[in-house]
Design a protein around this motif. Structure first.
Motif, PDB file in Angstrom:
ATOM      1  N   SER A 202       0.839  -1.197   0.000  1.00  0.00           N
ATOM      2  CA  SER A 202       0.000   0.000   0.000  1.00  0.00           C
ATOM      3  C   SER A 202       0.870   1.241   0.000  1.00  0.00           C
ATOM      4  O   SER A 202       2.062   1.200   0.252  1.00  0.00           O
ATOM      5  CB  SER A 202      -0.908   0.020   1.230  1.00  0.00           C
ATOM      6  N   ASP A 203       0.231   2.349  -0.287  1.00  0.00           N
ATOM      7  CA  ASP A 203       0.942   3.617  -0.339  1.00  0.00           C
ATOM      8  C   ASP A 203       0.195   4.627   0.507  1.00  0.00           C
ATOM      9  O   ASP A 203      -0.926   4.371   0.956  1.00  0.00           O
ATOM     10  CB  ASP A 203       1.018   4.102  -1.802  1.00  0.00           C
ATOM     11  N   ALA A 204       0.821   5.781   0.717  1.00  0.00           N
ATOM     12  CA  ALA A 204       0.159   6.826   1.502  1.00  0.00           C
ATOM     13  C   ALA A 204      -0.954   7.486   0.711  1.00  0.00           C
ATOM     14  O   ALA A 204      -1.776   8.182   1.268  1.00  0.00           O
ATOM     15  CB  ALA A 204       1.179   7.885   1.935  1.00  0.00           C
ATOM     16  N   GLN A 205      -0.975   7.276  -0.592  1.00  0.00           N
ATOM     17  CA  GLN A 205      -2.058   7.786  -1.429  1.00  0.00           C
ATOM     18  C   GLN A 205      -2.626   6.659  -2.276  1.00  0.00           C
ATOM     19  O   GLN A 205      -1.944   5.685  -2.580  1.00  0.00           O
ATOM     20  CB  GLN A 205      -1.562   8.902  -2.352  1.00  0.00           C
ATOM     21  N   MET A 206      -3.880   6.815  -2.653  1.00  0.00           N
ATOM     22  CA  MET A 206      -4.519   5.838  -3.535  1.00  0.00           C
ATOM     23  C   MET A 206      -3.853   5.876  -4.903  1.00  0.00           C
ATOM     24  O   MET A 206      -3.485   6.930  -5.406  1.00  0.00           O
ATOM     25  CB  MET A 206      -6.012   6.182  -3.659  1.00  0.00           C
ATOM     26  N   ILE A 263     -17.247  20.277  -9.651  1.00  0.00           N
ATOM     27  CA  ILE A 263     -17.423  18.921  -9.139  1.00  0.00           C
ATOM     28  C   ILE A 263     -17.071  18.923  -7.657  1.00  0.00           C
ATOM     29  O   ILE A 263     -16.028  19.463  -7.268  1.00  0.00           O
ATOM     30  CB  ILE A 263     -16.524  17.919  -9.895  1.00  0.00           C
ATOM     31  N   VAL A 264     -17.929  18.345  -6.830  1.00  0.00           N
ATOM     32  CA  VAL A 264     -17.704  18.310  -5.381  1.00  0.00           C
ATOM     33  C   VAL A 264     -17.735  16.860  -4.907  1.00  0.00           C
ATOM     34  O   VAL A 264     -18.632  16.099  -5.271  1.00  0.00           O
ATOM     35  CB  VAL A 264     -18.775  19.122  -4.617  1.00  0.00           C
ATOM     36  N   LEU A 265     -16.718  16.499  -4.107  1.00  0.00           N
ATOM     37  CA  LEU A 265     -16.669  15.177  -3.477  1.00  0.00           C
ATOM     38  C   LEU A 265     -16.908  15.337  -1.972  1.00  0.00           C
ATOM     39  O   LEU A 265     -16.173  16.062  -1.303  1.00  0.00           O
ATOM     40  CB  LEU A 265     -15.308  14.513  -3.713  1.00  0.00           C
ATOM     41  N   PHE A 266     -17.944  14.676  -1.468  1.00  0.00           N
ATOM     42  CA  PHE A 266     -18.152  14.573  -0.029  1.00  0.00           C
ATOM     43  C   PHE A 266     -17.500  13.263   0.425  1.00  0.00           C
ATOM     44  O   PHE A 266     -17.932  12.183   0.032  1.00  0.00           O
ATOM     45  CB  PHE A 266     -19.648  14.564   0.309  1.00  0.00           C
ATOM     46  N   SER A 267     -16.443  13.387   1.218  1.00  0.00           N
ATOM     47  CA  SER A 267     -15.689  12.214   1.651  1.00  0.00           C
ATOM     48  C   SER A 267     -15.959  11.921   3.127  1.00  0.00           C
ATOM     49  O   SER A 267     -16.537  12.754   3.835  1.00  0.00           O
ATOM     50  CB  SER A 267     -14.199  12.425   1.388  1.00  0.00           C
ATOM     51  N   ASN A 273      -9.373  12.759   2.342  1.00  0.00           N
ATOM     52  CA  ASN A 273      -9.045  13.719   1.282  1.00  0.00           C
ATOM     53  C   ASN A 273      -7.568  13.667   0.940  1.00  0.00           C
ATOM     54  O   ASN A 273      -7.178  13.763  -0.225  1.00  0.00           O
ATOM     55  CB  ASN A 273      -9.438  15.132   1.719  1.00  0.00           C
ATOM     56  N   SER A 274      -6.709  13.522   1.973  1.00  0.00           N
ATOM     57  CA  SER A 274      -5.274  13.394   1.743  1.00  0.00           C
ATOM     58  C   SER A 274      -4.966  12.093   1.003  1.00  0.00           C
ATOM     59  O   SER A 274      -4.120  12.064   0.102  1.00  0.00           O
ATOM     60  CB  SER A 274      -4.541  13.430   3.090  1.00  0.00           C
ATOM     61  N   THR A 292     -16.205  17.388   3.742  1.00  0.00           N
ATOM     62  CA  THR A 292     -17.002  16.373   4.416  1.00  0.00           C
ATOM     63  C   THR A 292     -18.333  17.014   4.757  1.00  0.00           C
ATOM     64  O   THR A 292     -18.449  18.240   4.821  1.00  0.00           O
ATOM     65  CB  THR A 292     -16.327  15.880   5.717  1.00  0.00           C
ATOM     66  N   TYR A 293     -19.338  16.190   5.006  1.00  0.00           N
ATOM     67  CA  TYR A 293     -20.642  16.749   5.350  1.00  0.00           C
ATOM     68  C   TYR A 293     -20.541  17.544   6.648  1.00  0.00           C
ATOM     69  O   TYR A 293     -21.145  18.608   6.792  1.00  0.00           O
ATOM     70  CB  TYR A 293     -21.675  15.628   5.485  1.00  0.00           C
TER      71      TYR A 293
END
Length: 781
Positions: A202-206, A263-267, A273-274, A292-293
């Protein structure tokens, strides 16, 4: 195949040579443009003719400034485009493409020969600019690669469908311009490549996984029809990856009309997000807006209330079982999250058009200048055929006029004279200039003095009234806390507002809610109803510029929240991603599936895609965890083998800690890059961290405020681990005492499914029933 690979390598060499040539050219170009920008900025005023002697000269000066600013803006845009191109080329130089298709189209101009189509993370033209050496993975023709095996195939273009035959489908692993491996494959992206990608640490980011997109993921990425796209996917099925690549696809497909700010992402949490922050930049696109919400409602309500966040609420649901009001509070969370309460709030808002609105008095210098009763009287004097928001706007206009009238009365008050004596020289100069501009000076010096005094008193009052006028414009004169509280001060009001059954604990729910509001606190479950009620009265704060809304971990959202989001983003299409087996919040633990989404859009505008295959974890971990949930048999593990999960019992707490430490020592000695020690609650996680931090100097505690995701060894509460993955996961307490309630089944499943390669569980006493209630072993591989 060796001869074939030699020829393919020759092509890679030619392409990478061209890429290097283009990189050199672009680096020179960006250097030149960067210097031009520096020169324009440095010499901006030297190149502008500045003259304000008369109107004609002033107009010429403005035109000169505008022209120079436009030149600067054009160069900055050119530099930005070149920099973006350069990033893509540098990525292509290392690995120019990952796939090839040979396709013979059934078109009139086809000569029957197959076209060789190579796919990469960006497109590349030959030196003539007329032939594609590499197609962007998002181009229409690229969908063939993800959707079809060799044989009859078709793809859709803006001009219509093109049918034909795919005669070859080939995959490559290219590193630093050298083909490490290549193989021909069938309908799905070959297992060889998937094995390699998924077997990595795995990595620190996707990671971006455009080379391994599966057919069902491609349907998510390229869907352009649905206004509501629901993606139900097993843990590790690639939901979030597909969603982010969908963003990249949309930005490519609609690049002339859509930008990342629309474009908005609710995470699920700030750390997530990081975790996903590098995916879009790696695909050559800017990141969309991310929030986030909780951050959204905190922005709206943080000044008025101490707002509970969902993780504090989660801590309560997991750890406060002995609270005598526990059942009432859980009932409150569930009821206030649903459609029946939303409909009750709508009915309440409508009834306020006739009576019941509460207003705040407008006070100035310690006294009331507009009583609440006068505002109420004016509001209810307006015709009730007008909507409440329209009547509110008219009330605001009336109040502003009242403040203008009252301000004139204030000018003769003693406090104004007192403040006038304290004014500085600049205030007098300003008054003098204003009077001169208005030609107020006369031959009579007494009149001049009087005009000056009037001007200064008006300035003083206007400045002091500025805050009052601002509050009126923002409708702060509405007593929203009192209006919302009234829903609970009269326990019988709800029954009169709705035809639905009132919760059995409603009287106690009312008491608890009122007590909390009186303390200036607001429960997380009250935030959405409060905002919905406020905006029903004031008018909804809509954002019509947002075109796409992405909601990750959608199973954690309530019906009320979904409906509210649709109201504030009325022009947006929604892509919601979730896993019902990971529903861990109190309002989502009743097994209703995606029912909260019903009614948002018509059936014709709604599509649902289900992802059954799990790619994150080894086959052994997927089979181990899928036994814990009701529909686990539907989850298909990708055939990547690893070690069986381990379950170990300790005799007491001291031995438990020693076993955990021994396991961490072993994992770290083997160089496992990311290890998560998962506690159930924040309190348990903090205790583990305190007990181990002296042994591991680099140990990191993840808390709800943590905003960056890093590799290494971390201690993390169960609910914050959602959405991320680790090479190895250690569950600190898998006992019946810790996970003993049926409502915690999905939480336990969620924490176990964070593991990619290794899963280790420890407990004292009896193991949780989720480990002992095993289904028969699966047959076959």
């Amino acid at each position: 195949m060796q001869e074939e690979q030699r020829l393919e390598q020759q092509r890679v060499d030619r392409v990478t040579a061209l890429i290097r040539k283009q990189i050199d050219h672009l680096q020179d170009k960006t250097g030149v443009v960067r210097q031009e920008i520096v020169d324009i900025r440095r010499n901006f005023w030297d190149d502008v003719t500045v003259n304000f002697e008369d109107a004609a000269e002033a107009a010429e000066t403005a035109a000169s400034m505008k022209q120079q600013a436009e030149v600067l803006l054009e160069r900055e845009h050119a530099h930005g485009r070149a920099e973006q191109q350069l990033k893509v080329l540098i990525k292509l130089e290392q690995s120019p493409y990952f796939g090839r298709m040979d396709f013979i189209p059934d078109t009139a101009d086809s000569d029957g020969r197959a076209e060789h189509i190579y796919l990469g993370v960006g497109s590349l033209l030959d030196e003539t600019g007329s032939h594609y050496l590499i197609y962007d993975w998002r181009a229409p023709v690229s969908s063939l690669y993800y959707d079809y095996p060799p044989g009859p195939a078709e793809y859709t273009t803006p001009g219509g469908s093109i049918e034909g035959e795919m005669t070859l489908k080939r995959q490559y692993v290219i590193r630093r311009g050298v083909i490490a491996s290549m193989f021909d494959t069938g309908v799905t992206i070959g297992d060889e490549l998937l094995q390699e990608v998924l077997g990595q640490q795995s990595d620190a980011q996707m990671k971006t996984i455009v080379a391994t997109i599966q057919r069902e993921q491609n349907q998510i990425i390229r869907n352009e029809r649905a206004r509501l796209l629901i993606v139900q996917g097993a843990a590790g099925s690639g939901k979030t990856s597909a969603a982010l690549q969908r963003v990249a696809y949309l930005l490519y497909r609609y690049r002339d009309t859509l930008n990342a700010d629309q474009i908005v992402l609710f995470s699920p949490n700030p750390m997530f997000n990081s975790y996903v922050s590098t995916v879009l930049p790696e695909l050559g696109e800017q990141n969309m807006q991310q929030t986030t919400y909780q951050q959204y409602v905190e922005h709206r309500l943080g000044e008025s209330f101490a707002l509970e966040d969902p993780f504090v609420q989660m801590e309560y649901t997991l750890g406060a079982l002995d609270d005598p009001d526990y059942e009432a509070k859980i009932a409150s969370i569930r009821y206030k999250s649903g459609v029946p309460f939303m409909e009750a709030v709508q009915s309440y808002a409508k009834s306020l058009g006739e009576s019941g609105l509460k207003f705040k008095p407008i006070r100035f210098r310690g006294r009331t200048i507009v009583p609440a009763e006068r505002t109420s009287e004016y509001f209810y004097s307006l015709h009730d055929s007008l909507s409440i928001p329209n009547r509110m706007r008219m009330t605001s206009e009336w109040l502003l006029k009242e403040l203008t009238r009252l301000g004139k009365e204030e000018r003769s008050k003693k406090w104004v004279q007192d403040e006038m004596e304290l004014l500085d020289k600049e205030a007098y100069i300003h008054a003098y200039n204003e009077l001169q501009r208005k030609n107020k000076f006369t031959e009579d010096s007494f009149d001049d003095f009087r005009h000056e005094q009037e001007m200064l008193s008006a300035m003083i009052v206007q400045e002091r009234f500025k805050r009052l006028r601002s509050r009126v414009k923002k409708m702060k004169y509405i007593d929203m806390p009192a209006i919302y509280r009234a829903l609970f001060t009269d326990a019988g009001l709800l029954a009169r507002l709705t035809e639905d059954d009132v919760p059995a604990d409603w009287n106690r729910i009312c008491e608890l809610t009122e007590e909390r509001l009186n303390r200036g606190e607001m429960g997380y479950e009250d935030a959405t109803p409060y905002l919905y009620l406020a905006e029903s009265l004031e008018g909804f704060h809509t954002n019509t510029s947002v075109r796409h809304l992405f909601i990750d971990e959608a199973q954690d959202y309530s019906a009320f929240q979904f409906h509210y989001l649709k109201r504030i983003f009325p022009m947006a299409k929604m892509t919601v991603l979730g896993d019902l087996n990971q529903s861990i919040f109190a309002h989502s633990a009743d097994g209703r599936g995606f029912e909260p989404l019903s009614g948002l859009f018509s059936p014709e505008e709604t599509e649902k895609i289900v992802l059954h295959r799990s790619y994150r974890s080894t086959r052994q971990i997927v089979e181990f965890t899928s036994d814990m949930v009701e529909n686990g048999a539907e989850i298909i593990p990708f055939n990547r083998n690893g070690e069986e999960p381990t379950v170990e019992r300790a005799g007491n707490k001291e031995e438990l800690l020693l076993l955990i430490k021994a396991k961490l020592d072993e994992l770290r000695s083997r160089g496992v890059p990311s290890i998560a020690l998962i506690g159930k609650t924040a309190e348990e996680s903090k205790a583990l961290f305190d007990a181990l931090k002296t042994a591991y100097a680099d140990l990191r505690l993840i808390e709800k405020e943590t905003v960056t995701f890093e590799k290494g060894t971390v201690v993390i509460p169960s609910y914050l681990a959602k959405g991320v993955e680790f090479d190895a996961v250690v569950i600190s307490d898998a006992s019946a005492a810790s996970y003993g309630k049926e409502s915690e089944r999905r939480l336990f499943y969620t924490v176990c499914t964070r593991a990619m390669h290794e899963l280790h569980l420890f407990y004292c006493g009896e193991p949780t029933m989720f480990l002992t209630e095993r289904r028969p072993a699966r047959s076959g591989g």
